[in-house]
Motif scaffolding. Sequence first.
Motif, PDB file in Angstrom:
ATOM      1  N   SER A  33     -43.168 -60.271  41.776  1.00 14.52           N
ATOM      2  CA  SER A  33     -42.123 -60.653  42.169  1.00 14.52           C
ATOM      3  C   SER A  33     -41.351 -60.077  43.570  1.00 14.52           C
ATOM      4  O   SER A  33     -41.047 -61.285  44.132  1.00 14.52           O
ATOM      5  CB  SER A  33     -41.113 -62.229  41.380  1.00 14.52           C
ATOM      6  OG  SER A  33     -39.852 -60.971  40.882  1.00 14.52           O
ATOM      7  N   ASP A  34     -41.193 -59.120  43.441  1.00 15.49           N
ATOM      8  CA  ASP A  34     -40.173 -58.410  44.297  1.00 15.49           C
ATOM      9  C   ASP A  34     -41.061 -57.559  45.838  1.00 15.49           C
ATOM     10  O   ASP A  34     -40.499 -57.226  46.477  1.00 15.49           O
ATOM     11  CB  ASP A  34     -39.597 -57.705  43.911  1.00 15.49           C
ATOM     12  CG  ASP A  34     -39.719 -56.610  43.419  1.00 15.49           C
ATOM     13  OD1 ASP A  34     -41.219 -56.622  43.199  1.00 15.49           O
ATOM     14  OD2 ASP A  34     -39.242 -55.507  42.412  1.00 15.49           O
ATOM     15  N   GLY A  35     -42.558 -57.830  45.008  1.00 14.68           N
ATOM     16  CA  GLY A  35     -43.236 -56.936  46.594  1.00 14.68           C
ATOM     17  C   GLY A  35     -43.697 -55.865  46.227  1.00 14.68           C
ATOM     18  O   GLY A  35     -44.173 -54.953  47.138  1.00 14.68           O
ATOM     19  N   ARG A  36     -42.674 -54.829  45.522  1.00 10.54           N
ATOM     20  CA  ARG A  36     -42.574 -53.856  45.549  1.00 10.54           C
ATOM     21  C   ARG A  36     -44.266 -53.237  44.592  1.00 10.54           C
ATOM     22  O   ARG A  36     -45.070 -53.976  44.381  1.00 10.54           O
ATOM     23  CB  ARG A  36     -42.177 -52.683  44.627  1.00 10.54           C
ATOM     24  CG  ARG A  36     -42.175 -53.136  43.005  1.00 10.54           C
ATOM     25  CD  ARG A  36     -41.018 -52.637  42.346  1.00 10.54           C
ATOM     26  NE  ARG A  36     -40.562 -52.415  40.986  1.00 10.54           N
ATOM     27  CZ  ARG A  36     -41.845 -52.458  40.072  1.00 10.54           C
ATOM     28  NH1 ARG A  36     -42.593 -51.015  40.347  1.00 10.54           N
ATOM     29  NH2 ARG A  36     -42.183 -51.764  38.906  1.00 10.54           N
ATOM     30  N   SER A  37     -44.841 -52.376  44.647  1.00 13.97           N
ATOM     31  CA  SER A  37     -46.047 -51.729  44.139  1.00 13.97           C
ATOM     32  C   SER A  37     -46.056 -50.976  42.949  1.00 13.97           C
ATOM     33  O   SER A  37     -45.116 -50.477  43.005  1.00 13.97           O
ATOM     34  CB  SER A  37     -46.498 -50.011  45.448  1.00 13.97           C
ATOM     35  OG  SER A  37     -46.638 -50.615  47.153  1.00 13.97           O
ATOM     36  N   GLU A  42     -48.027 -48.547  35.836  1.00 13.63           N
ATOM     37  CA  GLU A  42     -48.141 -49.207  35.887  1.00 13.63           C
ATOM     38  C   GLU A  42     -48.901 -49.885  35.666  1.00 13.63           C
ATOM     39  O   GLU A  42     -49.394 -51.096  34.428  1.00 13.63           O
ATOM     40  CB  GLU A  42     -46.533 -49.882  36.672  1.00 13.63           C
ATOM     41  CG  GLU A  42     -45.645 -49.428  36.158  1.00 13.63           C
ATOM     42  CD  GLU A  42     -44.786 -49.910  38.067  1.00 13.63           C
ATOM     43  OE1 GLU A  42     -43.502 -50.088  36.671  1.00 13.63           O
ATOM     44  OE2 GLU A  42     -44.822 -50.206  38.398  1.00 13.63           O
ATOM     45  N   ARG A  43     -49.784 -49.846  36.374  1.00 11.83           N
ATOM     46  CA  ARG A  43     -50.768 -50.561  36.865  1.00 11.83           C
ATOM     47  C   ARG A  43     -51.722 -50.013  36.124  1.00 11.83           C
ATOM     48  O   ARG A  43     -53.058 -51.001  34.812  1.00 11.83           O
ATOM     49  CB  ARG A  43     -51.688 -50.065  38.253  1.00 11.83           C
ATOM     50  CG  ARG A  43     -50.899 -50.539  39.384  1.00 11.83           C
ATOM     51  CD  ARG A  43     -50.987 -49.085  40.836  1.00 11.83           C
ATOM     52  NE  ARG A  43     -53.476 -49.665  40.705  1.00 11.83           N
ATOM     53  CZ  ARG A  43     -53.538 -50.795  41.813  1.00 11.83           C
ATOM     54  NH1 ARG A  43     -52.872 -51.731  42.614  1.00 11.83           N
ATOM     55  NH2 ARG A  43     -54.722 -50.855  41.923  1.00 11.83           N
ATOM     56  N   PHE A  45     -51.339 -49.705  32.588  1.00  8.95           N
ATOM     57  CA  PHE A  45     -50.924 -50.798  31.399  1.00  8.95           C
ATOM     58  C   PHE A  45     -51.327 -51.843  31.789  1.00  8.95           C
ATOM     59  O   PHE A  45     -51.846 -52.508  30.787  1.00  8.95           O
ATOM     60  CB  PHE A  45     -49.013 -49.893  31.495  1.00  8.95           C
ATOM     61  CG  PHE A  45     -48.767 -51.361  30.769  1.00  8.95           C
ATOM     62  CD1 PHE A  45     -48.695 -51.228  28.944  1.00  8.95           C
ATOM     63  CD2 PHE A  45     -48.158 -52.807  31.132  1.00  8.95           C
ATOM     64  CE1 PHE A  45     -48.328 -52.162  28.462  1.00  8.95           C
ATOM     65  CE2 PHE A  45     -47.549 -53.349  29.862  1.00  8.95           C
ATOM     66  CZ  PHE A  45     -47.330 -53.160  29.150  1.00  8.95           C
ATOM     67  N   LEU A  46     -51.341 -52.803  32.714  1.00 11.05           N
ATOM     68  CA  LEU A  46     -51.574 -54.066  32.760  1.00 11.05           C
ATOM     69  C   LEU A  46     -52.979 -54.357  33.030  1.00 11.05           C
ATOM     70  O   LEU A  46     -53.440 -55.316  32.847  1.00 11.05           O
ATOM     71  CB  LEU A  46     -51.227 -54.001  35.128  1.00 11.05           C
ATOM     72  CG  LEU A  46     -49.305 -54.846  34.512  1.00 11.05           C
ATOM     73  CD1 LEU A  46     -48.714 -54.916  36.313  1.00 11.05           C
ATOM     74  CD2 LEU A  46     -49.283 -55.440  33.827  1.00 11.05           C
ATOM     75  N   ARG A  47     -54.276 -53.393  33.797  1.00 18.52           N
ATOM     76  CA  ARG A  47     -55.128 -53.461  33.601  1.00 18.52           C
ATOM     77  C   ARG A  47     -55.658 -53.147  32.139  1.00 18.52           C
ATOM     78  O   ARG A  47     -56.227 -54.008  31.428  1.00 18.52           O
ATOM     79  CB  ARG A  47     -56.414 -51.951  33.919  1.00 18.52           C
ATOM     80  CG  ARG A  47     -56.405 -51.992  35.250  1.00 18.52           C
ATOM     81  CD  ARG A  47     -57.429 -51.717  36.163  1.00 18.52           C
ATOM     82  NE  ARG A  47     -56.764 -50.158  36.113  1.00 18.52           N
ATOM     83  CZ  ARG A  47     -55.614 -49.642  37.015  1.00 18.52           C
ATOM     84  NH1 ARG A  47     -55.435 -50.404  37.860  1.00 18.52           N
ATOM     85  NH2 ARG A  47     -55.578 -48.711  37.009  1.00 18.52           N
ATOM     86  N   GLU A  48     -54.909 -52.776  31.293  1.00 20.70           N
ATOM     87  CA  GLU A  48     -54.980 -52.107  29.443  1.00 20.70           C
ATOM     88  C   GLU A  48     -54.910 -54.177  28.781  1.00 20.70           C
ATOM     89  O   GLU A  48     -55.840 -54.415  28.055  1.00 20.70           O
ATOM     90  CB  GLU A  48     -54.438 -51.211  28.399  1.00 20.70           C
ATOM     91  CG  GLU A  48     -55.413 -49.847  29.269  1.00 20.70           C
ATOM     92  CD  GLU A  48     -54.330 -49.059  28.512  1.00 20.70           C
ATOM     93  OE1 GLU A  48     -53.628 -48.950  27.991  1.00 20.70           O
ATOM     94  OE2 GLU A  48     -54.921 -47.355  28.769  1.00 20.70           O
ATOM     95  N   VAL A  49     -53.532 -54.316  28.784  1.00 23.63           N
ATOM     96  CA  VAL A  49     -53.212 -55.780  28.996  1.00 23.63           C
ATOM     97  C   VAL A  49     -54.276 -56.381  28.990  1.00 23.63           C
ATOM     98  O   VAL A  49     -54.384 -58.029  28.020  1.00 23.63           O
ATOM     99  CB  VAL A  49     -52.002 -56.092  29.323  1.00 23.63           C
ATOM    100  CG1 VAL A  49     -51.636 -57.372  28.763  1.00 23.63           C
ATOM    101  CG2 VAL A  49     -50.888 -54.858  28.707  1.00 23.63           C
TER     102      VAL A  49
END
Length: 267
Positions: A33-37, A42-43, A45-49
């Motif tokens: 939401s804050d536009g950061r990379s 983290e990427r 982790f998100l892909r696994e979720v």
Amino acid sequence: MLSTRLKLESGTAADEDRSTVPVSGSNLVVRASDGRSFSENEREFLREVFDLIRLSEESDARLRAFEDRVARLESENLDLLMQNRTLSEISARDTLTGLYNRWYVMEKIDSEMNRALRHGAPMSVLMLDLDHFKNVNDSFGHSVGDQVLKNVGQVLRESCRVYDVPGRYGGEEFCIVLPETRVGNTSAVAERIRSRLAQTKIPIGNTSLTVTASIGVAGMDSVSDEGVVSAAALLDRADRALYSAKHHGRNRVELWLPESPPSSTSH
């Protein structure tokens, strides 16, 4: 752990774009939401979720498809069962009178006798023959004879209990199986049927006619009774009682007795 809020958007993520992560199996991406990379951890982790979410949704979809298939199969099996029951019922019926046919009646006598022998339950059988039925065919024709047989079938259905088995044994002869009924009580049932037949006016064109019947009664009141061991033997006793009713003037009910005369092939 992620320490920022996420936004879900439509679109695709370019390989070099570190600020978005594609949601697998969809046209959606997630960005901070804050536009950061996002870092690589983290990427990942998100892909696994997202993969777990997709697999869960696919499993739910497969489960729903399986449940739908099971429901369809159960419905198809129920339809098939009902069709088989209908065919079985049709094959057990006499086409003219709608009563059960001879073969079904014989099977029912067998099954009721077996039950009587196992549990000591009584059972009875009526053999009914229309008096002078040949005169009806000779005087009015076979189509009128058929109408008479249909009306007799209706009287028998209306006179029987729901668990009795009325059947057409052949020609103008009928047989009724009465489960859980002692021979002494059967006489009253037979007399009621005889009386109803004698009082029933059968419309024939501009006139009407009545027919009478002779009825023979036989049965088993207990396992120790009489030594009856087969449906044929029990029917022979009922038939001998029927012959006795014919011999004593017709339009009457007779119980089988050991001294009952042998039945004749012509009633």
